[in-house]
Design a protein around this motif. Structure first.
Motif, PDB file in Angstrom:
ATOM      1  N   VAL A 150      19.531  58.862  86.194  1.00 53.56           N
ATOM      2  CA  VAL A 150      19.339  58.489  87.603  1.00 53.56           C
ATOM      3  C   VAL A 150      17.931  57.956  87.824  1.00 53.56           C
ATOM      4  O   VAL A 150      17.718  56.939  88.495  1.00 53.56           O
ATOM      5  CB  VAL A 150      19.610  59.697  88.524  1.00 53.56           C
ATOM      6  CG1 VAL A 150      19.216  59.370  89.964  1.00 53.56           C
ATOM      7  CG2 VAL A 150      21.071  60.109  88.454  1.00 53.56           C
ATOM      8  N   ALA A 151      16.934  58.621  87.238  1.00 52.41           N
ATOM      9  CA  ALA A 151      15.536  58.224  87.440  1.00 52.41           C
ATOM     10  C   ALA A 151      15.193  56.898  86.763  1.00 52.41           C
ATOM     11  O   ALA A 151      14.173  56.292  87.094  1.00 52.41           O
ATOM     12  CB  ALA A 151      14.614  59.318  86.914  1.00 52.41           C
ATOM     13  N   SER A 152      16.044  56.444  85.841  1.00 52.63           N
ATOM     14  CA  SER A 152      15.774  55.203  85.122  1.00 52.63           C
ATOM     15  C   SER A 152      16.446  53.992  85.749  1.00 52.63           C
ATOM     16  O   SER A 152      16.328  52.884  85.217  1.00 52.63           O
ATOM     17  CB  SER A 152      16.246  55.340  83.657  1.00 52.63           C
ATOM     18  OG  SER A 152      15.530  56.354  82.989  1.00 52.63           O
ATOM     19  N   MET A 153      17.135  54.175  86.871  1.00 53.59           N
ATOM     20  CA  MET A 153      17.805  53.059  87.533  1.00 53.59           C
ATOM     21  C   MET A 153      16.915  52.463  88.618  1.00 53.59           C
ATOM     22  O   MET A 153      16.088  53.153  89.214  1.00 53.59           O
ATOM     23  CB  MET A 153      19.140  53.521  88.121  1.00 53.59           C
ATOM     24  CG  MET A 153      20.164  53.926  87.057  1.00 53.59           C
ATOM     25  SD  MET A 153      21.821  54.224  87.715  1.00 53.59           S
ATOM     26  CE  MET A 153      21.546  55.744  88.620  1.00 53.59           C
ATOM     27  N   ARG A 154      17.099  51.177  88.879  1.00 53.77           N
ATOM     28  CA  ARG A 154      16.261  50.462  89.847  1.00 53.77           C
ATOM     29  C   ARG A 154      16.286  51.081  91.244  1.00 53.77           C
ATOM     30  O   ARG A 154      15.245  51.128  91.902  1.00 53.77           O
ATOM     31  CB  ARG A 154      16.691  48.996  89.914  1.00 53.77           C
ATOM     32  CG  ARG A 154      16.380  48.188  88.662  1.00 53.77           C
ATOM     33  CD  ARG A 154      14.895  48.073  88.425  1.00 53.77           C
ATOM     34  NE  ARG A 154      14.599  47.180  87.301  1.00 53.77           N
ATOM     35  CZ  ARG A 154      13.401  47.014  86.789  1.00 53.77           C
ATOM     36  NH1 ARG A 154      12.369  47.673  87.287  1.00 53.77           N
ATOM     37  NH2 ARG A 154      13.207  46.180  85.772  1.00 53.77           N
ATOM     38  N   PRO A 155      17.432  51.545  91.754  1.00 50.68           N
ATOM     39  CA  PRO A 155      17.411  52.154  93.094  1.00 50.68           C
ATOM     40  C   PRO A 155      16.459  53.337  93.195  1.00 50.68           C
ATOM     41  O   PRO A 155      15.882  53.577  94.260  1.00 50.68           O
ATOM     42  CB  PRO A 155      18.869  52.592  93.295  1.00 50.68           C
ATOM     43  CG  PRO A 155      19.663  51.646  92.463  1.00 50.68           C
ATOM     44  CD  PRO A 155      18.817  51.412  91.243  1.00 50.68           C
ATOM     45  N   PHE A 156      16.272  54.069  92.097  1.00 51.99           N
ATOM     46  CA  PHE A 156      15.333  55.188  92.129  1.00 51.99           C
ATOM     47  C   PHE A 156      13.904  54.698  92.305  1.00 51.99           C
ATOM     48  O   PHE A 156      13.071  55.377  92.920  1.00 51.99           O
ATOM     49  CB  PHE A 156      15.450  56.022  90.852  1.00 51.99           C
ATOM     50  CG  PHE A 156      14.629  57.283  90.876  1.00 51.99           C
ATOM     51  CD1 PHE A 156      15.057  58.387  91.591  1.00 51.99           C
ATOM     52  CD2 PHE A 156      13.416  57.358  90.202  1.00 51.99           C
ATOM     53  CE1 PHE A 156      14.299  59.550  91.630  1.00 51.99           C
ATOM     54  CE2 PHE A 156      12.652  58.514  90.237  1.00 51.99           C
ATOM     55  CZ  PHE A 156      13.091  59.607  90.946  1.00 51.99           C
ATOM     56  N   ASP A 157      13.612  53.507  91.768  1.00 54.99           N
ATOM     57  CA  ASP A 157      12.277  52.920  91.967  1.00 54.99           C
ATOM     58  C   ASP A 157      12.001  52.696  93.451  1.00 54.99           C
ATOM     59  O   ASP A 157      10.868  52.848  93.911  1.00 54.99           O
ATOM     60  CB  ASP A 157      12.167  51.586  91.220  1.00 54.99           C
ATOM     61  CG  ASP A 157      12.165  51.769  89.714  1.00 54.99           C
ATOM     62  OD1 ASP A 157      11.970  52.909  89.255  1.00 54.99           O
ATOM     63  OD2 ASP A 157      12.363  50.763  88.994  1.00 54.99           O
ATOM     64  N   ALA A 158      13.050  52.316  94.192  1.00 52.73           N
ATOM     65  CA  ALA A 158      12.891  52.119  95.635  1.00 52.73           C
ATOM     66  C   ALA A 158      12.576  53.447  96.329  1.00 52.73           C
ATOM     67  O   ALA A 158      11.758  53.501  97.253  1.00 52.73           O
ATOM     68  CB  ALA A 158      14.151  51.497  96.223  1.00 52.73           C
ATOM     69  N   VAL A 159      13.219  54.510  95.869  1.00 55.71           N
ATOM     70  CA  VAL A 159      12.948  55.840  96.424  1.00 55.71           C
ATOM     71  C   VAL A 159      11.499  56.236  96.156  1.00 55.71           C
ATOM     72  O   VAL A 159      10.795  56.741  97.038  1.00 55.71           O
ATOM     73  CB  VAL A 159      13.910  56.885  95.818  1.00 55.71           C
ATOM     74  CG1 VAL A 159      13.533  58.289  96.281  1.00 55.71           C
ATOM     75  CG2 VAL A 159      15.346  56.569  96.195  1.00 55.71           C
ATOM     76  N   VAL A 160      11.054  55.997  94.931  1.00 55.80           N
ATOM     77  CA  VAL A 160       9.661  56.290  94.566  1.00 55.80           C
ATOM     78  C   VAL A 160       8.707  55.493  95.452  1.00 55.80           C
ATOM     79  O   VAL A 160       7.712  56.023  95.963  1.00 55.80           O
ATOM     80  CB  VAL A 160       9.408  55.957  93.081  1.00 55.80           C
ATOM     81  CG1 VAL A 160       7.916  56.049  92.762  1.00 55.80           C
ATOM     82  CG2 VAL A 160      10.193  56.907  92.193  1.00 55.80           C
ATOM     83  N   GLY A 161       9.019  54.218  95.651  1.00 56.43           N
ATOM     84  CA  GLY A 161       8.175  53.380  96.494  1.00 56.43           C
ATOM     85  C   GLY A 161       8.063  53.917  97.913  1.00 56.43           C
ATOM     86  O   GLY A 161       6.982  53.907  98.508  1.00 56.43           O
ATOM     87  N   LEU A 162       9.165  54.402  98.456  1.00 59.36           N
ATOM     88  CA  LEU A 162       9.152  54.960  99.810  1.00 59.36           C
ATOM     89  C   LEU A 162       8.315  56.231  99.885  1.00 59.36           C
ATOM     90  O   LEU A 162       7.596  56.463 100.861  1.00 59.36           O
ATOM     91  CB  LEU A 162      10.586  55.248 100.268  1.00 59.36           C
ATOM     92  CG  LEU A 162      11.438  54.027 100.605  1.00 59.36           C
ATOM     93  CD1 LEU A 162      12.877  54.454 100.899  1.00 59.36           C
ATOM     94  CD2 LEU A 162      10.864  53.270 101.798  1.00 59.36           C
ATOM     95  N   ILE A 163       8.395  57.053  98.847  1.00 53.47           N
ATOM     96  CA  ILE A 163       7.603  58.283  98.813  1.00 53.47           C
ATOM     97  C   ILE A 163       6.109  57.951  98.783  1.00 53.47           C
ATOM     98  O   ILE A 163       5.305  58.509  99.546  1.00 53.47           O
ATOM     99  CB  ILE A 163       7.980  59.140  97.591  1.00 53.47           C
ATOM    100  CG1 ILE A 163       9.412  59.667  97.740  1.00 53.47           C
ATOM    101  CG2 ILE A 163       6.993  60.303  97.420  1.00 53.47           C
ATOM    102  CD1 ILE A 163       9.933  60.375  96.502  1.00 53.47           C
ATOM    103  N   LEU A 164       5.727  57.034  97.916  1.00 54.93           N
ATOM    104  CA  LEU A 164       4.318  56.661  97.804  1.00 54.93           C
ATOM    105  C   LEU A 164       3.809  56.001  99.085  1.00 54.93           C
ATOM    106  O   LEU A 164       2.692  56.273  99.535  1.00 54.93           O
ATOM    107  CB  LEU A 164       4.118  55.712  96.617  1.00 54.93           C
ATOM    108  CG  LEU A 164       4.546  56.230  95.240  1.00 54.93           C
ATOM    109  CD1 LEU A 164       4.131  55.252  94.159  1.00 54.93           C
ATOM    110  CD2 LEU A 164       3.981  57.619  94.962  1.00 54.93           C
ATOM    111  N   LEU A 165       4.644  55.134  99.671  1.00 58.79           N
ATOM    112  CA  LEU A 165       4.269  54.480 100.917  1.00 58.79           C
ATOM    113  C   LEU A 165       4.108  55.500 102.044  1.00 58.79           C
ATOM    114  O   LEU A 165       3.165  55.418 102.844  1.00 58.79           O
ATOM    115  CB  LEU A 165       5.317  53.433 101.298  1.00 58.79           C
ATOM    116  CG  LEU A 165       5.105  52.707 102.627  1.00 58.79           C
ATOM    117  CD1 LEU A 165       3.804  51.914 102.604  1.00 58.79           C
ATOM    118  CD2 LEU A 165       6.289  51.788 102.937  1.00 58.79           C
TER     119      LEU A 165
END
Length: 266
Positions: free
Chosen positions: A66-81
């Motif tokens: 799950v963590a290696s899929m592109r949608p998870f990158d979007a989740v990470v981006g939202l957390i950092l933002l």
């Protein structure tokens, strides 16, 4: 209450030189055959430590898939933002908008540096494949879940592994936030999240460790040095604040949007 401007339109030569010297030293050590061999030996051990449990533990496999899929990158981006623009955490509410624009300006500079560096790498023999493409005993998520690779952009390999783009973005965020952080707890949260979110690419084998702790750190340091310790961030932020002012005045009239720190701050 008024707070000092986050960015100063002046040169901090000593910090700029320090960032550049560390970046150059990292690249030099990595290019040195003995250093490169030591890094590769360590990275092979690190990769097996992280990757081999994928074939032994179903929970470990599911988490990192799950963590290696592109949608998870979007989740990470939202957390950092969210942490970047959260008022009264690292930045005061009145500073949140400037912090956002300052980070965006440095991030754009990072992308420019990465592009130039990639052009240089393309004309050298230094580029390499990711560990999942080199080590025959690697557990490849794309082979276990071929549908996820096609439909959800599962990332577990790259033919241009160095430097780690994903890591460089996480590292510049962590460095940027650390410059303004005031407590040890803030720094622990910042770097804990950055290191945690760097792990998926390492576990899946999309990157060697050196792609992150050498390439990612090097690119991030150059961006921080030329973005924050020069007038670049101050000038770009002031320009963006002026250009976007009408948009944020409109946002102040919207029920939910007006509660955001970047909208409330002035």
């Amino acid at each position: 209450m008024d707070y000092p401007a986050l960015f100063q339109a002046r040169w901090n030569v000593s910090r700029l030189v320090l960032c550049n010297l560390i970046a150059i030293a990292l690249l030099g050590i990595w290019m040195w055959p003995t250093g490169h061999a030591l890094f590769t030996r360590f990275d092979e051990w690190l990769f097996h430590l992280l990757n081999q449990p994928l074939g032994q533990n179903a929970v470990w496999l599911d988490i990192w898939t799950v963590a290696s899929m592109r949608p998870f990158d979007a989740v990470v981006g939202l957390i950092l933002l969210s942490l970047l623009i959260k008022g009264e955490w690292v930045f005061k509410t009145i500073q949140a908008r400037a912090a956002l624009f300052g980070f965006v300006s440095i991030l754009l500079l990072l992308l420019a540096i990465r592009t130039v560096f990639s052009k240089w790498l393309d004309h050298s023999s230094l580029q390499h494949d990711s560990p999942s493409m080199v080590l025959t005993d690697s557990v490849r998520l794309s082979e276990i879940f071929p549908t996820l690779e096609k439909n959800w952009q599962l990332k577990d390999r790259s033919s241009q592994s160095f430097p780690g783009d994903h890591a460089s973005v996480l590292l510049i965020w962590a460095m940027f936030m650390s410059v303004f952080s005031r407590t040890l707890l803030q720094r622990l949260v910042i770097w804990g999240l950055a290191l945690l979110f760097m792990l998926p690419r390492l576990v899946a084998g999309a990157h060697w460790g050196q792609d992150d702790y050498i390439g990612g750190v090097m690119i991030a340091l150059l961006a921080l040095g030329w973005g924050y310790y020069t007038p670049f961030a101050a000038t770009t932020t002031n320009l963006l604040l002026k250009v976007t002012a009408p948009v944020f005045r409109l946002g102040e009239k919207l029920p939910v949007v007006k509660r955001l720190s970047v909208v409330r701050g002035s």
